[in-house]
Structures are given as structure tokens and as C-alpha cells.
Design an enzyme around this catalytic site. Structure first.
Site, PDB file in Angstrom:
ATOM      1  CD  GLU A  46      -3.012   0.676  -0.075  1.00 47.38           C
ATOM      2  OE1 GLU A  46      -2.453   1.765  -0.593  1.00 47.38           O
ATOM      3  OE2 GLU A  46      -4.247   0.446  -0.376  1.00 47.38           O
TER       4      GLU A  46
ATOM      5  NE  ARG B 220     -12.591  -6.801  -1.309  1.00 47.40           N
ATOM      6  CZ  ARG B 220     -13.518  -7.320  -1.342  1.00 47.40           C
ATOM      7  NH1 ARG B 220     -13.466  -8.525  -1.911  1.00 47.40           N
ATOM      8  NH2 ARG B 220     -14.835  -7.169  -0.700  1.00 47.40           N
TER       9      ARG B 220
ATOM     10  CG  HIS C 297     -13.502  -0.151  -8.995  1.00 49.35           C
ATOM     11  ND1 HIS C 297     -14.564  -0.188  -8.187  1.00 49.35           N
ATOM     12  CD2 HIS C 297     -12.319   0.485  -8.183  1.00 49.35           C
ATOM     13  CE1 HIS C 297     -14.232   0.280  -7.060  1.00 49.35           C
ATOM     14  NE2 HIS C 297     -13.122   0.301  -7.180  1.00 49.35           N
TER      15      HIS C 297
END
Length: 382
Positions: free
Chosen positions: A249, A287, A291
Site C-alpha cells: 500500500e 481488489r 475500477h
């Protein structure tokens, strides 16, 4: 009517998730068919007020207070400090929308919705909806009206810039407003626990990958994995399978992990457009990442992963695969907001095949696992 309601409740309780979804949809259509034209307009007008009343209930501690015990109006006036005539109207409004329930002439109590609104993550979720999603939705009509060509092709030229009067992209802006990151994570934490690890034969996919007792291989690289919720689900599913599990991350997100890092999970600061340092892992897992971007940006990130994949590696994309028509409202709303805020998109099956093909990947299988078309996509390099 009571007998009909009991029969519907019985059907709802004794069916699977798909059956419950169909019952909910059919009932919504039936109820909407009873509305007059004026009632439909009034419900549109009530939409913004409904959200405002939820925010007031969270901010003023009304839901928390009622979730602990029933209160009279004078008790709530004393607790909140809101003017009596105003608070009484607010409480009546909240009761009319089913957020709380009335007891007697001047009493109020909790119901199931109250308990949800008093929950540990709801305050941040409601604040995120009110402070971020609401302005974006409100800015969409003006954005379209002002532009000759409303196509959204850049993260710096979206509805987000209009909504927040900024030239920064959504995530750049959020970096300067870290409180919204925390609210976003609380919002996402409320999603149902439909586990991707139960959606496909994961142990069969692992096979003999970890059989060498002298080498501790990397089982899962959770790219853009937030605070590690999906990696924790992976560990719980496979406690007996050895191997490293790594969450990657950006620094702004890792701040929210801190000392609360789950046992057995490693955290690594990483930007997914830079060379992937973990090579030859079994699963590279994404995940709700693809998008966020348009195809060109996705292809760039996917090609980085491909360079790190070994012969036994698998790419797992955990996102919606939406149908060409009759899209569930949840997926439709998410798709609109992703495009408006970040120039991203939810994709159809054809669009997923085209995207992965452009990146040099082929789809081996797709496993849908919830009513919002959330699916596990398994792919390998061509």
C-alpha cells in the site's frame, strides 16, 4: 396483510442470497407501482433530507443514545443541546424514515436501523457519504451541462474537480485531507463479508507450490490491499498452508494500520506503477483497484505485475463483472461514482476480456460470488 407479510418473511428466511435478492427487488418494484406521481416526486425531494437527518443523528449522538436505552424528548434535548422545537421535528423525521421508532407521546427508542447507525464504523461511513459522495453526485448535472464533450478521460478532469473546486485528482486531494481516508476505510469496512476465498477452489490452485520445506515462498501479494482485511480472510481460510502474505500500500494508507497490523501479515510501502519487488508469488491479488482507472492506466499496472510473475503465479482480480443490461442498482451506482470521481469504471465481461488481452493476459476462469456481480477473475500471461 399480516398473513402475507409472514409468508414473505418465511420465504426470505429460507432462501439463499440470490433468492433474497430477487424477493427484495420484486417487493421494491411492487411498492413503487403503488405510488402516485406526486408521491414519486415527494420521495425525490425527501432524498437529500433523509441523508441530512442521518448525519444529524450521528453528529448529535442521537442514535448512540437510543441504542443504549429509550429516551424521552426532554432527555434528548438535555443530551444534545438542540433547541426543543427543532429537535422534536428532527426526531419525528427520523422516525418517519425508519431510523428510530416512537414510543408513547414523547418517547423514542432504537430499532434495527438505529443499531446499525450507532455501530463502530457508521460515523465515518456517514461522514464520507455526506462530505464526499454527496457533493460528487450533486455536481454531475452541472458538469454535463457545461461541457460540449462530457467524456471523462483524465483523473484531473472529472466531476470531482468541480465538486471540490480543485485541480487535483481525487486521491491527490484526499492525501491533503487525511481525515477522509479514515472515513473511507470505515465506509468500506461495512461491506458484507462475502469472502472471495470461498468463491473458487483456492487450495487446488495452490497445489504443490509450498511443498518445499526449505523455502518459505510468498503465497499472496495483496496489491493495494488497504489495511489488510482480505489478507486476513486468506490467512483464516488457509491457516495450515505455510507461506508469506504481504499487503502492499501507499504510505498514506499504511498510516491507518500502525500498531494494529494483523498477525501473520506483512505490510510493505509500494506504488503499483513501480517495479514489483516480490517476484514469483503464487497469487498477485487486486481488489477494487482496476475500477479506479481507465484502461490505459490499468494496462500499465498489470504489465508491472506480469514482469514479476513466475510459471506458477496467478493474477486474481476481485471486482464486479457487470451484465450488459439489468444491472443491480448497487453496481450501477458504484460505476457512476467511479467514473465521475476518478475516471474509473466497473466493467462488463467483454470489457474485462479486452482489458486483460491488451495487457498481455488471458482469463482462465471467472467465479461470481455475490448479488452485486462481485467476481474472482483468474488470469495468467498469454
Amino acid at each position: 396483510m399480516e398473513a402475507i407479510a409472514q409468508e414473505i418473511q418465511k420465504l426470505h428466511a429460507n432462501t439463499d442470497e440470490a433468492g433474497r435478492g430477487k424477493i427484495n427487488h420484486d417487493l421494491s418494484v411492487l411498492l413503487a407501482s403503488f405510488d402516485t406521481d406526486w408521491e414519486k416526486i415527494l420521495k425525490l425531494a425527501a432524498g437529500p433530507l433523509r441523508l441530512a437527518l442521518v448525519k444529524v443523528g450521528v453528529d448529535q449522538g442521537i442514535f448512540h443514545a437510543l441504542n443504549e436505552r429509550s429516551h424521552t424528548l426532554p432527555e434528548l434535548i438535555e443530551k444534545t443541546g438542540v433547541a426543543p422545537y427543532l429537535l422534536e421535528r428532527i426526531l419525528r423525521g427520523q422516525a418517519s424514515f425508519g431510523m428510530i421508532k416512537e414510543e408513547g407521546a414523547k418517547g423514542f427508542a432504537a430499532n434495527r436501523f438505529t443499531t446499525l447507525l450507532a455501530g463502530p464504523n457508521t460515523s465515518g461511513a456517514v461522514t464520507y457519504i455526506f462530505d464526499i459522495l454527496r457533493p460528487i453526485a450533486s455536481a454531475i448535472p452541472g458538469f454535463l451541462s457545461e461541457r460540449n464533450n462530457p467524456a471523462i478521460t483524465s483523473t484531473h478532469d472529472t466531476v470531482f474537480q468541480r465538486a471540490f473546486n480543485t485541480e487535483l485528482g481525487g486521491f491527490e486531494w484526499m492525501t491533503g485531507h487525511p481525515e477522509h481516508y479514515g472515513n473511507l476505510f470505515q465506509f468500506l469496512a461495512l461491506r458484507p463479508n462475502c469472502e472471495w476465498v470461498d468463491a473458487f477452489p483456492i487450495e487446488a490452485e495452490i497445489g504443490s507450490f509450498t511443498n518445499d520445506p526449505h523455502v518459505e515462498k510468498v503465497l499472496l501479494v495483496d496489491v493495494g490491499g488497504g489495511t489488510g482485511a482480505q489478507s486476513v480472510a486468506f490467512r483464516k481460510k488457509l491457516p495450515h498452508v505455510k507461506g508469506r502474505v504481504i499487503v502492499q500500500e501507499i504510505a498514506e494508507t499504511l498510516i491507518h494500520v500502525g500498531a494494529k497490523a494483523p498477525a501473520g501479515i506483512e505490510f510493505m510501502e509500494y506504488d503499483c506503477f513501480t517495479p514489483q519487488p516480490i517476484r514469483g508469488a503464487k497469487f498477485y491479488y487486486l481488489r477494487y483497484v482496476m475500477h479506479l482507472w481507465q484502461d490505459e492506466r490499468c494496462v500499465e499496472a498489470l504489465k508491472v505485475i506480469i514482469t514479476a510473475m513466475g510459471p506458477e503465479s496467478r493474477l486474481i482480480i476481485d471486482e464486479a463483472v457487470i451484465p450488459d443490461r439489468d444491472v443491480p442498482w448497487q453496481a450501477a451506482c458504484q460505476s457512476i461514482l467511479m467514473t465521475a470521481a476518478l475516471a474509473g469504471a466497473e466493467r462488463t465481461l467483454t470489457e474485462w476480456h479486452n482489458l486483460l488481452d491488451a495487457a498481455g493476459l488471458k482469463i482462465l476462469n471467472i467465479f461470481p460470488y455475490d448479488l452485486n456481480m462481485q467476481s474472482v477473475i483468474i488470469a495468467v500471461p498469454k
